[in-house]
Design a protein around this motif. Structure first.
Motif, short mmCIF file in Angstrom:
data_model
loop_
_atom_site.label_atom_id
_atom_site.label_comp_id
_atom_site.label_asym_id
_atom_site.label_seq_id
_atom_site.Cartn_x
_atom_site.Cartn_y
_atom_site.Cartn_z
N HIS A 64 0.82 -1.22 0.00
CA HIS A 64 0.00 0.00 0.00
C HIS A 64 0.85 1.26 0.00
O HIS A 64 0.42 2.30 -0.50
CB HIS A 64 -0.94 0.00 1.20
N SER A 65 2.01 1.20 0.58
CA SER A 65 2.86 2.38 0.68
C SER A 65 4.29 1.94 0.99
O SER A 65 4.50 0.83 1.49
CB SER A 65 2.35 3.33 1.77
N ARG A 66 5.24 2.81 0.68
CA ARG A 66 6.62 2.54 1.07
C ARG A 66 7.23 3.84 1.56
O ARG A 66 7.21 4.86 0.88
CB ARG A 66 7.43 1.99 -0.10
N GLY A 67 7.76 3.79 2.79
CA GLY A 67 8.42 4.94 3.39
C GLY A 67 9.92 4.72 3.46
O GLY A 67 10.43 3.66 3.07
N TYR A 68 10.62 5.71 4.03
CA TYR A 68 12.08 5.68 4.00
C TYR A 68 12.64 6.20 5.32
O TYR A 68 12.09 7.11 5.94
CB TYR A 68 12.60 6.51 2.82
N ILE A 69 13.77 5.61 5.70
CA ILE A 69 14.44 5.97 6.94
C ILE A 69 15.80 6.56 6.62
O ILE A 69 16.56 6.00 5.83
CB ILE A 69 14.60 4.74 7.86
N VAL A 70 16.09 7.68 7.27
CA VAL A 70 17.39 8.33 7.17
C VAL A 70 18.22 7.94 8.38
O VAL A 70 17.73 8.04 9.52
CB VAL A 70 17.24 9.86 7.10
N ARG A 71 19.43 7.48 8.16
CA ARG A 71 20.33 7.16 9.27
C ARG A 71 21.42 8.22 9.33
O ARG A 71 22.23 8.37 8.42
CB ARG A 71 20.97 5.78 9.09
N GLU A 72 21.43 8.99 10.43
CA GLU A 72 22.43 10.04 10.60
C GLU A 72 23.76 9.43 11.02
O GLU A 72 23.85 8.26 11.39
CB GLU A 72 21.94 11.07 11.62
N ASP A 73 24.81 10.25 11.00
CA ASP A 73 26.15 9.76 11.30
C ASP A 73 26.26 9.18 12.71
O ASP A 73 27.07 8.28 12.96
CB ASP A 73 27.18 10.88 11.11
N ASP A 74 25.46 9.69 13.65
CA ASP A 74 25.53 9.18 15.02
C ASP A 74 24.66 7.95 15.23
O ASP A 74 24.54 7.44 16.35
CB ASP A 74 25.14 10.28 16.01
#
Length: 376
Positions: free
Chosen positions: A176-186
């Motif tokens: 139904h949907s696809r989201g996204y995760i950002v991984r920061e340097d920490d």
């Protein structure tokens, strides 16, 4: 919130409703703004289910190896201090189920962004504009990596206040949907604002961002991880960082319980000929649970609505304490608002809707999630 609220109740004494377990990245960013009206708690039972009180009987002492399993005929298991091992450990003995499960919605719930798993348009129809503010988003691929850009245009039509984040993980099955995760340097994990709609093939705001755009600051909380990923361990003192290596994808143990002692039992030569479902084998097969207990397993993540329900965890408890075979009421107490908050958005609640349906009512409680859904 007013002090007056009622626990959900009904004739089905062993079923419990988990309030507002949000699907995936729903819980963070749903806080009610200070100047918004306070939802009124319900005066009457809202759903035909109840929360069972947790047993006052003490559980097994830490380190005990399933002392009660030999006397059980109801499919329940005392896990003791069994550890979670991850779904890949199950593959060698359960190759068929493992192979098909990886293609289910739960099996595709959380994974790294790689070119071989791309379904979106990253080159042509790859922009989205917030109609309220004019903030623009552009999704691009570069050298095998995928990025989401956020910017506004100046009077000359040139980008202004530009920001770009690499999309590290995809979250959601893309049914139904696809989201996204950002991984920061920490190591901090944040949800990106724009999702892909695979049904209509266009970019859109992820749920909740249309009313409260957190840009790239919506934290991926433990609740998000719990319902869209396997077992993860939060880094102490943080809200959106997790110990590495981090599990990717909901695994077998979400429905069968921690597998450490099950593997040890099966690898013991003395148990080579032990039949499936042996009472000393500390693993839950939901097929051997009662229908009410089976539904409790699904209640972890598929019951509750962020716009209409709220859950209060019991003292010292969290979602991590739930084990298949338990009642969800042993971990949390659900409440339901008499009217939804205008600031919250509605997702999940599949189990709520089933329990309110004519099909469930006329079945006399015999209808359950597995009547229509094969989790493998």
């Amino acid at each position: 919130m007013n002090a007056r609220s009622r626990r959900l109740s009904s004739p089905l004494r062993r079923c419990a409703i988990a309030a507002a377990i949000p699907f995936a990245l729903v819980s963070v960013g749903c806080d009610t703004p200070p100047d918004s009206p306070t939802p009124r708690p319900t005066e009457e039972p809202a759903l035909p289910v109840s929360v069972a009180e947790p047993s006052a009987e003490p559980g097994p002492a830490e380190g005990d190896a399933s002392p009660a399993n030999a006397d059980r005929t109801d499919g329940l298991v005392e896990f003791g201090d069994a550890a979670y091992v991850g779904r890949d450990r199950c593959q060698s003995c359960h190759e068929g189920n493992h192979a098909t499960y990886l293609h289910t919605g739960m099996g595709r719930s959380f994974y790294e962004m790689t070119p071989d798993r791309i379904i979106e348009d990253w080159t042509d129809d790859n922009e989205f504009v917030d109609p309220r503010t004019g903030v623009r988003y552009r999704m691009v691929e570069r050298d095998g990596n995928f990025f989401q850009q956020q910017f506004v245009l100046d009077a000359a039509g040139k980008p202004l206040a530009f920001d770009e984040k690499r999309l590290t993980y995809a979250v959601g099955s893309a049914n139904h949907s696809r989201g996204y995760i950002v991984r920061e340097d920490d190591g901090g994990l944040f949800q990106a604002p724009v999702c892909w709609d695979p049904t209509n093939s266009f970019w859109m705001f992820c749920p909740g961002f249309e009313t409260k755009n957190d840009n790239f600051t919506r934290e991926t909380s433990y609740t998000c991880q719990f319902c869209h990923n396997g077992r993860v361990e939060p880094v102490p003192g943080t809200r959106n960082r997790y110990e590495e290596p981090m599990t990717l994808g909901i695994g077998c143990e979400r429905c069968h319980g921690p597998g450490e002692k099950h593997i040890a039992f099966r690898e013991n030569p003395e148990n080579f000929w032990a039949e499936a479902g042996h009472p000393d084998d500390p693993v839950v097969n939901p097929r051997r649970l009662s229908s009410e207990a089976r539904m409790q397993v699904c209640f972890q993540c598929h019951l509750g609505d962020t716009a209409a329900t709220v859950r209060v965890f019991r003292h010292g408890r969290s979602l991590a304490d739930f084990r298949p075979g338990m009642e969800i009421g042993e971990v949390l107490v659900p409440f339901r608002y008499s009217e939804p908050s205008q600031w919250d958005f509605s997702l999940v609640a599949q189990a709520d809707r089933m329990l309110l349906s004519r099909c469930w009512t006329e079945s006399g409680g015999k209808l359950e999630c597995l009547t229509c859904h094969n989790p493998h």
